[in-house]
Design a protein around this motif. Sequence first.
Motif, PDB file in Angstrom:
ATOM      1  N   LYS A  18      37.822  30.169  30.922  1.00  0.00           N
ATOM      2  CA  LYS A  18      39.280  29.803  30.493  1.00  0.00           C
ATOM      3  C   LYS A  18      39.643  28.681  29.538  1.00  0.00           C
ATOM      4  O   LYS A  18      40.626  28.688  28.832  1.00  0.00           O
ATOM      5  CB  LYS A  18      39.929  29.354  31.971  1.00  0.00           C
ATOM      6  CG  LYS A  18      39.843  30.824  32.884  1.00  0.00           C
ATOM      7  CD  LYS A  18      40.573  30.470  34.154  1.00  0.00           C
ATOM      8  CE  LYS A  18      41.986  30.280  34.167  1.00  0.00           C
ATOM      9  NZ  LYS A  18      42.735  30.048  35.670  1.00  0.00           N
TER      10      LYS A  18
ATOM     11  N   GLU B 280      42.202  29.593  26.851  1.00  0.00           N
ATOM     12  CA  GLU B 280      43.368  29.219  26.765  1.00  0.00           C
ATOM     13  C   GLU B 280      43.894  27.539  25.925  1.00  0.00           C
ATOM     14  O   GLU B 280      44.746  27.490  25.500  1.00  0.00           O
ATOM     15  CB  GLU B 280      43.648  28.535  28.328  1.00  0.00           C
ATOM     16  CG  GLU B 280      43.673  30.081  29.028  1.00  0.00           C
ATOM     17  CD  GLU B 280      43.931  29.411  30.619  1.00  0.00           C
ATOM     18  OE1 GLU B 280      43.853  28.484  31.000  1.00  0.00           O
ATOM     19  OE2 GLU B 280      44.006  30.367  31.488  1.00  0.00           O
TER      20      GLU B 280
ATOM     21  N   GLU C 151      45.240  39.031  29.915  1.00  0.00           N
ATOM     22  CA  GLU C 151      46.196  38.509  30.869  1.00  0.00           C
ATOM     23  C   GLU C 151      45.663  37.550  31.931  1.00  0.00           C
ATOM     24  O   GLU C 151      44.423  37.592  32.148  1.00  0.00           O
ATOM     25  CB  GLU C 151      46.511  39.576  31.692  1.00  0.00           C
ATOM     26  CG  GLU C 151      47.449  40.891  30.843  1.00  0.00           C
ATOM     27  CD  GLU C 151      47.616  41.974  31.403  1.00  0.00           C
ATOM     28  OE1 GLU C 151      47.404  42.134  32.611  1.00  0.00           O
ATOM     29  OE2 GLU C 151      48.413  42.830  30.887  1.00  0.00           O
ATOM     30  N   ASP C 152      46.464  37.015  32.719  1.00  0.00           N
ATOM     31  CA  ASP C 152      45.875  35.895  33.722  1.00  0.00           C
ATOM     32  C   ASP C 152      44.849  36.329  34.664  1.00  0.00           C
ATOM     33  O   ASP C 152      43.864  35.585  34.698  1.00  0.00           O
ATOM     34  CB  ASP C 152      47.241  35.258  34.369  1.00  0.00           C
ATOM     35  CG  ASP C 152      48.002  34.665  33.706  1.00  0.00           C
ATOM     36  OD1 ASP C 152      47.905  33.994  32.664  1.00  0.00           O
ATOM     37  OD2 ASP C 152      49.354  34.224  34.186  1.00  0.00           O
ATOM     38  N   ASP C 153      45.180  37.399  35.333  1.00  0.00           N
ATOM     39  CA  ASP C 153      44.152  37.717  36.376  1.00  0.00           C
ATOM     40  C   ASP C 153      42.784  38.297  35.522  1.00  0.00           C
ATOM     41  O   ASP C 153      41.790  38.090  36.300  1.00  0.00           O
ATOM     42  CB  ASP C 153      44.560  38.947  37.234  1.00  0.00           C
ATOM     43  CG  ASP C 153      44.822  40.477  36.551  1.00  0.00           C
ATOM     44  OD1 ASP C 153      45.246  40.018  35.276  1.00  0.00           O
ATOM     45  OD2 ASP C 153      45.224  41.300  37.027  1.00  0.00           O
ATOM     46  N   ASP C 154      42.768  39.059  34.366  1.00  0.00           N
ATOM     47  CA  ASP C 154      41.646  39.129  33.747  1.00  0.00           C
ATOM     48  C   ASP C 154      41.094  37.846  33.258  1.00  0.00           C
ATOM     49  O   ASP C 154      39.742  37.853  33.075  1.00  0.00           O
ATOM     50  CB  ASP C 154      41.960  40.000  32.711  1.00  0.00           C
ATOM     51  CG  ASP C 154      42.196  41.410  33.017  1.00  0.00           C
ATOM     52  OD1 ASP C 154      42.091  41.756  33.959  1.00  0.00           O
ATOM     53  OD2 ASP C 154      43.121  42.309  32.110  1.00  0.00           O
ATOM     54  N   ARG C 155      41.680  36.980  32.735  1.00  0.00           N
ATOM     55  CA  ARG C 155      41.007  35.603  32.526  1.00  0.00           C
ATOM     56  C   ARG C 155      40.197  34.999  33.693  1.00  0.00           C
ATOM     57  O   ARG C 155      39.313  34.433  33.653  1.00  0.00           O
ATOM     58  CB  ARG C 155      42.065  34.460  31.996  1.00  0.00           C
ATOM     59  CG  ARG C 155      42.730  35.102  30.556  1.00  0.00           C
ATOM     60  CD  ARG C 155      43.434  33.956  29.842  1.00  0.00           C
ATOM     61  NE  ARG C 155      44.321  33.171  30.577  1.00  0.00           N
ATOM     62  CZ  ARG C 155      45.744  33.439  30.392  1.00  0.00           C
ATOM     63  NH1 ARG C 155      46.078  34.516  30.046  1.00  0.00           N
ATOM     64  NH2 ARG C 155      46.635  32.717  31.008  1.00  0.00           N
ATOM     65  N   ASP C 156      40.791  35.066  34.717  1.00  0.00           N
ATOM     66  CA  ASP C 156      40.367  34.548  36.048  1.00  0.00           C
ATOM     67  C   ASP C 156      39.071  35.140  36.310  1.00  0.00           C
ATOM     68  O   ASP C 156      37.983  34.575  36.342  1.00  0.00           O
ATOM     69  CB  ASP C 156      41.249  34.650  37.054  1.00  0.00           C
ATOM     70  CG  ASP C 156      42.483  33.623  37.084  1.00  0.00           C
ATOM     71  OD1 ASP C 156      42.329  32.490  36.482  1.00  0.00           O
ATOM     72  OD2 ASP C 156      43.530  33.906  37.877  1.00  0.00           O
TER      73      ASP C 156
ATOM     74  N   HIS D  44      36.404  34.423  33.624  1.00  0.00           N
ATOM     75  CA  HIS D  44      35.927  32.930  33.989  1.00  0.00           C
ATOM     76  C   HIS D  44      34.759  32.945  35.174  1.00  0.00           C
ATOM     77  O   HIS D  44      33.616  32.220  34.999  1.00  0.00           O
ATOM     78  CB  HIS D  44      36.977  32.058  34.270  1.00  0.00           C
ATOM     79  CG  HIS D  44      36.636  30.532  34.273  1.00  0.00           C
ATOM     80  ND1 HIS D  44      36.636  29.679  33.124  1.00  0.00           N
ATOM     81  CD2 HIS D  44      36.554  29.962  35.573  1.00  0.00           C
ATOM     82  CE1 HIS D  44      36.289  28.434  33.665  1.00  0.00           C
ATOM     83  NE2 HIS D  44      36.329  28.417  34.936  1.00  0.00           N
TER      84      HIS D  44
END
Length: 229
Positions: A126, A130, A149-154, A157
């Motif tokens: 991330k 980011e 997207e956010d959930d994919d980045r999570d 990581h």
Amino acid sequence: MKKLGLIGGISWVSTADYYKFINEGINKELGGVNFAECMIYSFNYNDIKRNNENNDWETTFNMLSKACQNLKNCGAEAIVLCANTMHLIADRIQESVDLPLIHIATETAKVVQKKNIKKVGLLGTKFTMELDFFKDKLSALDIEAIIPEDDDRDFIHDTIFNELGKGLILESTKARYLSIIEKLIDNGAEGIILGCTEIPLLVKQEMVKVPIFDTTLIHSNAAVAFALS
């Protein structure tokens, strides 16, 4: 041949690839039984991970700076940080140690530019996805970076630290990565940067319909070029 100082252990899995690629690269150029002159300072990955979770970059800087100074004292003529995320503090480290630091994002941007690609998908921790330290090197060469997207980045990581960093390669994780990459391509990515040195363990060129940029290999090749310069 110039001596290289490698900062590894972040993780040991990708550090092993650096050692392999650099030695293979030197031998390809010089032949015979010529291999790299290098030293590796390998950290306990858990210490770095704990600092990251606490957003304690000052402690990480102090740890890496001291390690680089030790490598310099042993004769290293350049520093190779064997991890994308650690380049968040690369400029500070280079200034503190007063040695050339071969920057992974700068070298990757050059390779992307040679492919005449203007928009890339960027995968990594991330921090890498980011924050601006990697993307700025791309934008300096007029290359736009897009991220998942956010959930994919999570997901990316988490799997970097809890799977790939331990050498765990799961088919379900590979499938999710390829799905994420496909979405980036649908959003206009002409290439994909594997901006974590563990991701190339999972994603290979034959799996992706656009060029991928293996930052571990690119960085290693740049280290070889420096060593032989």
